[in-house]
Motif scaffolding. Structure first.
Motif, short mmCIF file in Angstrom:
data_model
loop_
_atom_site.label_atom_id
_atom_site.label_comp_id
_atom_site.label_asym_id
_atom_site.label_seq_id
_atom_site.Cartn_x
_atom_site.Cartn_y
_atom_site.Cartn_z
N SER A 32 0.82 -1.22 0.00
CA SER A 32 0.00 0.00 0.00
C SER A 32 0.86 1.27 0.00
N ASN A 33 2.15 1.15 0.27
CA ASN A 33 3.06 2.29 0.23
C ASN A 33 3.54 2.59 -1.20
N CYS A 34 3.22 1.71 -2.12
CA CYS A 34 3.56 1.94 -3.53
C CYS A 34 2.53 2.90 -4.11
N LEU A 35 2.99 3.98 -4.70
CA LEU A 35 2.11 5.03 -5.22
C LEU A 35 2.28 5.16 -6.72
N CYS A 36 1.15 5.24 -7.43
CA CYS A 36 1.20 5.43 -8.88
C CYS A 36 1.83 6.79 -9.20
N MET A 37 2.65 6.80 -10.23
CA MET A 37 3.33 8.02 -10.65
C MET A 37 2.32 9.02 -11.21
N PRO A 38 2.72 10.32 -11.25
CA PRO A 38 1.83 11.32 -11.86
C PRO A 38 1.41 10.89 -13.27
N GLY A 39 0.17 11.22 -13.64
CA GLY A 39 -0.35 10.83 -14.95
C GLY A 39 -0.94 9.44 -14.98
N ARG A 40 -0.94 8.76 -13.81
CA ARG A 40 -1.46 7.38 -13.74
C ARG A 40 -2.32 7.21 -12.49
N ALA A 41 -3.31 6.35 -12.58
CA ALA A 41 -4.22 6.07 -11.45
C ALA A 41 -4.19 4.59 -11.12
N TYR A 42 -4.36 4.27 -9.86
CA TYR A 42 -4.34 2.89 -9.39
C TYR A 42 -5.63 2.17 -9.76
N ASP A 65 -1.45 15.05 -10.98
CA ASP A 65 -0.16 15.73 -10.88
C ASP A 65 0.72 15.28 -9.72
N THR A 66 0.31 14.27 -8.98
CA THR A 66 1.10 13.80 -7.84
C THR A 66 1.26 12.28 -7.89
N ALA A 67 2.26 11.79 -7.14
CA ALA A 67 2.39 10.33 -6.95
C ALA A 67 1.42 9.96 -5.85
N SER A 68 0.41 9.21 -6.19
CA SER A 68 -0.62 8.79 -5.22
C SER A 68 -1.42 7.66 -5.86
N ASN A 69 -2.32 7.10 -5.08
CA ASN A 69 -3.21 6.07 -5.62
C ASN A 69 -4.61 6.63 -5.84
N ASP A 70 -4.67 7.96 -5.94
CA ASP A 70 -5.93 8.63 -6.22
C ASP A 70 -6.33 8.44 -7.69
N ALA A 71 -7.59 8.69 -7.95
CA ALA A 71 -8.09 8.65 -9.33
C ALA A 71 -7.62 9.89 -10.08
N CYS A 72 -7.61 9.81 -11.38
CA CYS A 72 -7.31 10.98 -12.21
C CYS A 72 -8.51 11.92 -12.15
N ALA A 73 -8.26 13.22 -12.27
CA ALA A 73 -9.33 14.22 -12.22
C ALA A 73 -9.55 14.80 -13.62
N TRP A 74 -10.78 15.24 -13.87
CA TRP A 74 -11.08 15.90 -15.14
C TRP A 74 -10.42 17.26 -15.17
N CYS A 75 -9.95 17.68 -16.32
CA CYS A 75 -9.47 19.06 -16.48
C CYS A 75 -10.68 19.98 -16.32
N ALA A 76 -10.46 21.10 -15.64
CA ALA A 76 -11.54 22.07 -15.41
C ALA A 76 -11.87 22.79 -16.72
N ALA A 77 -13.00 23.50 -16.72
CA ALA A 77 -13.34 24.34 -17.86
C ALA A 77 -12.19 25.32 -18.10
#
Length: 166
Positions: A32-42, A65-77
């Protein structure tokens, strides 16, 4: 990146590799300490279907934009991704233009009302502008469009620009 569930692991052979395209800090004690690189989602794998955990590229119009296991976000308007997938940031549309959320290229940015040209810096003259004595009309036999340059444009002294109509 690597991790080890062995307490005080002293040899690299005691460590397991993180999922491809992920990273971890030295001494990471769990997967769980392994984090997906920026531009990628777990994306979690599924033992029943035989799929492995993976770090997938963000899809069109999304970024991370960060190393995390978060989902990718939509670009804003008013922004877009510069690449088809795997974007780490969204790029702002140029001045005097806008786009819908989740846009995928600079061509998604359209000039705001009253602006024109490839850089959206030229404002179209209003009927009031055209009636001023300082406004000169040109009598040309070719198809041209007369546009006014915004007064706040840095370093610009010209008030009129002629652009070939499209």
């Amino acid at each position: 990146g690597k991790y080890s569930t062995t307490i005080a692991a002293v040899m690299e052979s005691m460590c397991a590799n993180c999922t491809r395209f992920s990273t971890s800090v030295p001494g990471s004690p769990a997967k769980s300490n392994c984090l997906c690189m920026p531009g990628r989602a777990y994306v979690a794998g599924n033992v029943d279907s035989g799929t492995n955990d993976e770090c997938r590229q963000c899809s069109f119009g999304k970024y991370k934009d960060t190393a995390s296991n978060d989902a990718c976000a939509w670009c804003a308007a008013n922004s877009y991704t510069e690449m088809e997938s795997g974007a780490e940031t969204c790029v702002k549309c140029i001045r005097n233009s806008n786009s819908f959320a989740a846009s995928v290229s600079s061509s998604s940015c359209a000039c705001n009302d009253g602006y024109t040209g490839p850089s959206c810096l030229m404002s179209k003259p209003t009927p009031e502008d055209m009636s001023k004595p300082s406004f000169r009309k040109f009598d040309l036999d070719i198809n041209l469009e007369i546009v006014a340059i915004p007064a706040d444009l840095p370093g610009e002294t010209a008030r009129l620009l002629i652009e070939t109509a499209h």
